[in-house]
Design a protein around this motif. Structure first.
Motif, PDB file in Angstrom:
ATOM      1  N   ALA A   1       0.802  -1.219   0.000  1.00  0.00           N
ATOM      2  CA  ALA A   1       0.000   0.000   0.000  1.00  0.00           C
ATOM      3  C   ALA A   1       0.839   1.274   0.000  1.00  0.00           C
ATOM      4  CB  ALA A   1      -0.940   0.005   1.212  1.00  0.00           C
ATOM      5  N   VAL A   2       2.142   1.150   0.240  1.00  0.00           N
ATOM      6  CA  VAL A   2       3.005   2.327   0.264  1.00  0.00           C
ATOM      7  C   VAL A   2       3.115   2.889  -1.148  1.00  0.00           C
ATOM      8  CG1 VAL A   2       5.332   3.173   0.715  1.00  0.00           C
ATOM      9  CG2 VAL A   2       4.309   1.494   2.254  1.00  0.00           C
ATOM     10  N   THR A   3       2.829   4.170  -1.278  1.00  0.00           N
ATOM     11  CA  THR A   3       2.903   4.856  -2.563  1.00  0.00           C
ATOM     12  C   THR A   3       4.143   5.732  -2.547  1.00  0.00           C
ATOM     13  OG1 THR A   3       0.506   4.916  -2.670  1.00  0.00           O
ATOM     14  CG2 THR A   3       1.701   6.388  -4.147  1.00  0.00           C
ATOM     15  N   LEU A   4       5.015   5.533  -3.520  1.00  0.00           N
ATOM     16  CA  LEU A   4       6.270   6.273  -3.588  1.00  0.00           C
ATOM     17  C   LEU A   4       6.279   7.221  -4.764  1.00  0.00           C
ATOM     18  CD1 LEU A   4       8.664   3.269  -3.014  1.00  0.00           C
ATOM     19  CD2 LEU A   4       8.049   5.018  -1.368  1.00  0.00           C
ATOM     20  N   HIS A   5       7.046   8.275  -4.621  1.00  0.00           N
ATOM     21  CA  HIS A   5       7.309   9.154  -5.752  1.00  0.00           C
ATOM     22  C   HIS A   5       8.428   8.494  -6.545  1.00  0.00           C
ATOM     23  CE1 HIS A   5       4.859  12.231  -3.930  1.00  0.00           C
ATOM     24  NE2 HIS A   5       5.473  11.980  -2.790  1.00  0.00           N
ATOM     25  N   GLY A   6       8.266   8.403  -7.830  1.00  0.00           N
ATOM     26  CA  GLY A   6       9.294   7.778  -8.649  1.00  0.00           C
ATOM     27  C   GLY A   6       8.864   6.406  -9.121  1.00  0.00           C
ATOM     28  N   ALA A   7       9.850   5.584  -9.406  1.00  0.00           N
ATOM     29  CA  ALA A   7       9.588   4.252  -9.951  1.00  0.00           C
ATOM     30  C   ALA A   7       8.852   3.376  -8.950  1.00  0.00           C
ATOM     31  CB  ALA A   7      10.916   3.588 -10.330  1.00  0.00           C
ATOM     32  N   PRO A   8       7.967   2.521  -9.441  1.00  0.00           N
ATOM     33  CA  PRO A   8       7.268   1.609  -8.537  1.00  0.00           C
ATOM     34  C   PRO A   8       8.248   0.597  -7.942  1.00  0.00           C
ATOM     35  CG  PRO A   8       6.645   1.180 -10.817  1.00  0.00           C
ATOM     36  CD  PRO A   8       7.556   2.367 -10.824  1.00  0.00           C
ATOM     37  N   LEU A   9       7.858   0.025  -6.820  1.00  0.00           N
ATOM     38  CA  LEU A   9       8.675  -1.010  -6.183  1.00  0.00           C
ATOM     39  C   LEU A   9       8.759  -2.238  -7.076  1.00  0.00           C
ATOM     40  CD1 LEU A   9       7.434  -1.156  -2.486  1.00  0.00           C
ATOM     41  CD2 LEU A   9       9.644  -0.373  -3.296  1.00  0.00           C
ATOM     42  N   THR A  10       9.912  -2.852  -7.091  1.00  0.00           N
ATOM     43  CA  THR A  10      10.040  -4.132  -7.781  1.00  0.00           C
ATOM     44  C   THR A  10       9.531  -5.220  -6.841  1.00  0.00           C
ATOM     45  OG1 THR A  10      12.250  -4.589  -6.919  1.00  0.00           O
ATOM     46  CG2 THR A  10      12.113  -3.306  -8.988  1.00  0.00           C
ATOM     47  N   ASP A  11       9.288  -6.388  -7.384  1.00  0.00           N
ATOM     48  CA  ASP A  11       8.874  -7.510  -6.534  1.00  0.00           C
ATOM     49  C   ASP A  11       9.952  -7.826  -5.502  1.00  0.00           C
ATOM     50  OD1 ASP A  11       6.476  -7.735  -7.894  1.00  0.00           O
ATOM     51  OD2 ASP A  11       7.176  -9.353  -9.197  1.00  0.00           O
ATOM     52  N   GLU A  12      11.215  -7.722  -5.901  1.00  0.00           N
ATOM     53  CA  GLU A  12      12.333  -7.980  -4.980  1.00  0.00           C
ATOM     54  C   GLU A  12      12.345  -6.964  -3.841  1.00  0.00           C
ATOM     55  OE1 GLU A  12      17.216  -7.837  -4.925  1.00  0.00           O
ATOM     56  OE2 GLU A  12      16.190  -7.872  -6.840  1.00  0.00           O
ATOM     57  N   GLN A  13      12.142  -5.691  -4.155  1.00  0.00           N
ATOM     58  CA  GLN A  13      12.107  -4.663  -3.116  1.00  0.00           C
ATOM     59  C   GLN A  13      10.923  -4.868  -2.183  1.00  0.00           C
ATOM     60  OE1 GLN A  13      12.067  -1.334  -5.817  1.00  0.00           O
ATOM     61  NE2 GLN A  13      14.176  -0.772  -5.268  1.00  0.00           N
ATOM     62  N   ARG A  14       9.771  -5.206  -2.740  1.00  0.00           N
ATOM     63  CA  ARG A  14       8.573  -5.435  -1.931  1.00  0.00           C
ATOM     64  C   ARG A  14       8.793  -6.608  -0.980  1.00  0.00           C
ATOM     65  NH1 ARG A  14       5.319  -5.335  -5.769  1.00  0.00           N
ATOM     66  NH2 ARG A  14       4.756  -3.160  -5.543  1.00  0.00           N
ATOM     67  N   ALA A  15       9.386  -7.680  -1.473  1.00  0.00           N
ATOM     68  CA  ALA A  15       9.668  -8.846  -0.622  1.00  0.00           C
ATOM     69  C   ALA A  15      10.686  -8.508   0.455  1.00  0.00           C
ATOM     70  CB  ALA A  15      10.161 -10.016  -1.476  1.00  0.00           C
ATOM     71  N   ALA A  16      11.711  -7.734   0.094  1.00  0.00           N
ATOM     72  CA  ALA A  16      12.735  -7.358   1.073  1.00  0.00           C
ATOM     73  C   ALA A  16      12.153  -6.455   2.154  1.00  0.00           C
ATOM     74  CB  ALA A  16      13.899  -6.668   0.371  1.00  0.00           C
ATOM     75  N   ALA A  17      11.295  -5.515   1.787  1.00  0.00           N
ATOM     76  CA  ALA A  17      10.671  -4.628   2.770  1.00  0.00           C
ATOM     77  C   ALA A  17       9.737  -5.413   3.693  1.00  0.00           C
ATOM     78  CB  ALA A  17       9.919  -3.502   2.070  1.00  0.00           C
ATOM     79  N   THR A  18       9.001  -6.355   3.129  1.00  0.00           N
ATOM     80  CA  THR A  18       8.116  -7.197   3.943  1.00  0.00           C
ATOM     81  C   THR A  18       8.932  -8.021   4.931  1.00  0.00           C
ATOM     82  OG1 THR A  18       6.452  -7.286   2.193  1.00  0.00           O
ATOM     83  CG2 THR A  18       6.368  -9.025   3.856  1.00  0.00           C
TER      84      THR A  18
END
Length: 90
Positions: A34-51
């Motif tokens: 649900a986090v909305t960022l300015h700039g490029a969307p999160l990659t699946d790898e970034q989303r998994a790492a943040a989770t």
């Protein structure tokens, strides 16, 4: 800079106030997504790492009696984790 949409303070506990690992993990992934960022969307790898980062931080915090709901009262932990992951994955 991150802007985010924090879902309502929904409980991720079962009737006996014991956190449900299944519900909790799904909720963390939902919050990161649900986090909305300015700039490029999160990659699946970034989303998994943040989770994974939020999951690990919450496991450490649980030893001190701190829950995601406690964090929500002062900051958006999932959004902070996304910021950190984006920073180290540049």
């Amino acid at each position: 800079m991150t802007s985010h949409t924090a879902p309502g303070a929904e409980s991720d506990t079962e009737a006996n106030d014991t956190p449900s690992p299944t519900n909790h993990q799904g909720r963390i992934a939902d919050r990161v997504a649900a986090v909305t960022l300015h700039g490029a969307p999160l990659t699946d790898e970034q989303r998994a790492a943040a989770t994974a980062l939020v999951t690990d931080l919450l496991a450490a915090a649980a030893a001190h009696g701190v829950t995601l709901e406690d964090w929500d009262m002062v900051l958006d932990l999932p959004a902070g984790a996304v910021d950190v992951i984006r920073r180290i994955h540049r």
